[in-house]
Design a protein around this motif. Structure first.
Motif, PDB file in Angstrom:
ATOM      1  N   ILE A  16      12.733 -69.019  14.076  1.00  0.00           N
ATOM      2  CA  ILE A  16      11.627 -68.991  13.421  1.00  0.00           C
ATOM      3  C   ILE A  16      10.720 -70.094  13.726  1.00  0.00           C
ATOM      4  N   GLU A  17       9.441 -69.650  14.203  1.00  0.00           N
ATOM      5  CA  GLU A  17       8.361 -70.494  14.746  1.00  0.00           C
ATOM      6  C   GLU A  17       7.555 -71.017  13.776  1.00  0.00           C
ATOM      7  N   LEU A  18       7.690 -72.482  13.614  1.00  0.00           N
ATOM      8  CA  LEU A  18       7.031 -73.131  12.670  1.00  0.00           C
ATOM      9  C   LEU A  18       5.527 -73.417  13.086  1.00  0.00           C
ATOM     10  N   GLU A  19       4.522 -73.363  12.508  1.00  0.00           N
ATOM     11  CA  GLU A  19       3.093 -73.484  12.816  1.00  0.00           C
ATOM     12  C   GLU A  19       2.633 -74.566  11.936  1.00  0.00           C
ATOM     13  N   GLU A  20       2.371 -75.804  12.916  1.00  0.00           N
ATOM     14  CA  GLU A  20       1.761 -76.886  12.222  1.00  0.00           C
ATOM     15  C   GLU A  20       0.555 -76.824  11.374  1.00  0.00           C
ATOM     16  N   ASN A  21       0.297 -77.393  10.235  1.00  0.00           N
ATOM     17  CA  ASN A  21      -0.794 -77.100   9.348  1.00  0.00           C
ATOM     18  C   ASN A  21      -1.151 -75.470   9.316  1.00  0.00           C
ATOM     19  N   GLU A  22      -0.295 -74.720   9.229  1.00  0.00           N
ATOM     20  CA  GLU A  22      -0.477 -73.210   9.148  1.00  0.00           C
ATOM     21  C   GLU A  22      -1.192 -73.013   7.844  1.00  0.00           C
ATOM     22  N   PRO A  23      -2.446 -72.371   8.214  1.00  0.00           N
ATOM     23  CA  PRO A  23      -3.168 -71.720   7.061  1.00  0.00           C
ATOM     24  C   PRO A  23      -2.413 -70.695   6.128  1.00  0.00           C
ATOM     25  N   ASN A  24      -2.836 -70.575   5.155  1.00  0.00           N
ATOM     26  CA  ASN A  24      -2.418 -69.441   3.947  1.00  0.00           C
ATOM     27  C   ASN A  24      -2.832 -68.206   4.496  1.00  0.00           C
ATOM     28  N   PHE A  25      -3.812 -67.702   5.104  1.00  0.00           N
ATOM     29  CA  PHE A  25      -4.092 -66.442   5.688  1.00  0.00           C
ATOM     30  C   PHE A  25      -4.832 -66.790   7.101  1.00  0.00           C
ATOM     31  N   HIS A  26      -4.183 -65.970   8.134  1.00  0.00           N
ATOM     32  CA  HIS A  26      -4.929 -65.832   9.714  1.00  0.00           C
ATOM     33  C   HIS A  26      -5.874 -65.055   9.720  1.00  0.00           C
ATOM     34  N   ALA A  27      -6.241 -64.193   8.862  1.00  0.00           N
ATOM     35  CA  ALA A  27      -7.320 -63.287   8.989  1.00  0.00           C
ATOM     36  C   ALA A  27      -7.883 -62.757   7.509  1.00  0.00           C
ATOM     37  N   GLY A  28      -9.221 -62.439   7.770  1.00  0.00           N
ATOM     38  CA  GLY A  28      -9.781 -62.035   6.361  1.00  0.00           C
ATOM     39  C   GLY A  28      -8.991 -60.799   5.476  1.00  0.00           C
ATOM     40  N   TRP A  29      -8.457 -59.868   6.276  1.00  0.00           N
ATOM     41  CA  TRP A  29      -7.770 -58.854   5.754  1.00  0.00           C
ATOM     42  C   TRP A  29      -6.577 -59.090   5.016  1.00  0.00           C
ATOM     43  N   GLU A  30      -5.785 -60.188   5.367  1.00  0.00           N
ATOM     44  CA  GLU A  30      -4.695 -60.821   4.817  1.00  0.00           C
ATOM     45  C   GLU A  30      -5.054 -61.289   3.457  1.00  0.00           C
ATOM     46  N   GLU A  31      -6.167 -62.047   3.311  1.00  0.00           N
ATOM     47  CA  GLU A  31      -6.453 -62.504   2.161  1.00  0.00           C
ATOM     48  C   GLU A  31      -6.743 -61.368   0.948  1.00  0.00           C
ATOM     49  N   ARG A  32      -7.489 -60.260   1.698  1.00  0.00           N
ATOM     50  CA  ARG A  32      -7.870 -59.071   0.753  1.00  0.00           C
ATOM     51  C   ARG A  32      -6.526 -58.394   0.391  1.00  0.00           C
ATOM     52  N   ALA A  33      -5.527 -58.297   1.271  1.00  0.00           N
ATOM     53  CA  ALA A  33      -4.329 -57.600   0.948  1.00  0.00           C
ATOM     54  C   ALA A  33      -3.650 -58.467  -0.050  1.00  0.00           C
ATOM     55  N   PHE A  34      -3.445 -59.677  -0.148  1.00  0.00           N
ATOM     56  CA  PHE A  34      -3.052 -60.412  -0.844  1.00  0.00           C
ATOM     57  C   PHE A  34      -3.679 -60.178  -2.184  1.00  0.00           C
ATOM     58  N   ALA A  35      -4.995 -60.496  -2.433  1.00  0.00           N
ATOM     59  CA  ALA A  35      -5.840 -60.303  -3.565  1.00  0.00           C
ATOM     60  C   ALA A  35      -5.577 -58.815  -4.236  1.00  0.00           C
ATOM     61  N   VAL A  36      -5.705 -57.918  -3.563  1.00  0.00           N
ATOM     62  CA  VAL A  36      -5.492 -56.587  -4.056  1.00  0.00           C
ATOM     63  C   VAL A  36      -4.349 -56.171  -4.659  1.00  0.00           C
ATOM     64  N   THR A  37      -3.109 -56.879  -4.031  1.00  0.00           N
ATOM     65  CA  THR A  37      -1.698 -56.668  -4.436  1.00  0.00           C
ATOM     66  C   THR A  37      -1.646 -57.202  -5.949  1.00  0.00           C
ATOM     67  N   LEU A  38      -2.163 -58.489  -6.025  1.00  0.00           N
ATOM     68  CA  LEU A  38      -2.186 -59.207  -7.141  1.00  0.00           C
ATOM     69  C   LEU A  38      -2.780 -58.546  -8.337  1.00  0.00           C
ATOM     70  N   ALA A  39      -3.938 -58.076  -7.986  1.00  0.00           N
ATOM     71  CA  ALA A  39      -4.889 -57.465  -9.010  1.00  0.00           C
ATOM     72  C   ALA A  39      -4.350 -56.176  -9.413  1.00  0.00           C
ATOM     73  N   MET A  40      -3.401 -55.472  -8.550  1.00  0.00           N
ATOM     74  CA  MET A  40      -2.840 -54.211  -8.832  1.00  0.00           C
ATOM     75  C   MET A  40      -1.484 -54.355  -9.907  1.00  0.00           C
ATOM     76  N   GLY A  41      -0.892 -55.489  -9.529  1.00  0.00           N
ATOM     77  CA  GLY A  41       0.293 -55.845 -10.166  1.00  0.00           C
ATOM     78  C   GLY A  41      -0.147 -56.288 -11.647  1.00  0.00           C
ATOM     79  N   ALA A  42      -1.230 -56.984 -11.609  1.00  0.00           N
ATOM     80  CA  ALA A  42      -1.967 -57.301 -13.199  1.00  0.00           C
ATOM     81  C   ALA A  42      -2.257 -56.189 -14.083  1.00  0.00           C
ATOM     82  N   THR A  43      -2.310 -54.947 -13.454  1.00  0.00           N
ATOM     83  CA  THR A  43      -2.753 -53.812 -14.182  1.00  0.00           C
ATOM     84  C   THR A  43      -1.496 -53.288 -15.140  1.00  0.00           C
TER      85      THR A  43
END
Length: 219
Positions: A16-43
């Motif tokens: 397992i490669e550990l990334e120092e100061n790893e960001p929560n998301f590495h690309a904009g689409w990842e942030e959107r995938a996270f947001a849409v999954t949470l939004a749909m779970g909330a339904t």
């Protein structure tokens, strides 16, 4: 189920490669995938355990070749189709082809912070006595279920010791498949690494897993 997500003890996947100061998301689409999954779970169209099952039941070749948020996105695609919110044709076209099915709730942008702060507690009222107590030696059950389970494949039919009694919690094996919460006792169980991975493993290793009562019997 025994899926590609259950990697404990498997070889050949590299460190397992550990990334120092790893960001929560590495690309904009990842942030959107996270947001849409949470939004749909909330339904309220499915439970968090059903969401986990949708991801872990992806075909192994797809699961193992997908990044973390690709797995989230593919799991969400399965859920919206299975629950009649989107058709396969609409997924392929990338646009709606018919009137959308209504959902029970909509998570508005101004409510996201307060909703996430509340979390989704899974502890429930105690209605039955616990079978086990701290210090009990227990053996995990040997099983190969097709349904969702939180008992890892590599920790089945293995003896461990109850270290903590967490109280009564939603049983994921039932909750993932529309069978209700079926709350039951949850325990923190400690295992020796050599009992799980054999005498050739590091004797200094130990493993602690939170396990529900139906997974356990007295050793």
């Amino acid at each position: 189920m025994n899926g590609a997500q259950d990697l404990g003890g498997q070889m050949g996947f590299g460190p397992i490669e550990l990334e120092e100061n790893e960001p929560n998301f590495h690309a904009g689409w990842e942030e959107r995938a996270f947001a849409v999954t949470l939004a749909m779970g909330a339904t309220g169209s499915w439970t968090i355990d059903a969401s986990r099952f949708a991801r872990e039941s992806l075909p192994p070749a797809i699961y193992l070749s997908s990044s973390y948020y690709e797995i989230w996105a593919r799991g969400l695609e399965k859920l919206v189709v299975e629950n009649g919110l989107v058709t396969s044709e609409e997924l392929a076209a990338g646009t709606k082809l018919s009137d959308p099915k209504p959902v029970n709730r909509v998570l508005k942008a101004e409510d996201v912070a307060s909703t996430l702060a509340k979390g989704g507690p899974a502890d429930r009222d105690v209605k039955q006595p616990a079978r086990f107590k701290v210090g009990d030696r227990v053996r995990t059950r040997r099983m190969n279920p097709e349904h969702h389970t939180r008992l890892p494949r590599y920790a089945r039919d293995t003896v461990g010791t109850i270290e903590t009694v967490h109280g009564v919690h939603v049983f994921p094996d039932a909750n993932a498949h529309g069978k209700g919460e079926q709350p039951t006792w949850l325990y923190g169980v400690a295992f020796k690494g050599t009992d799980i991975w054999g005498p050739d493993s590091d004797p200094k290793l130990s493993l602690r897993i939170d396990l529900w009562e139906p997974y356990l019997d007295l050793a």
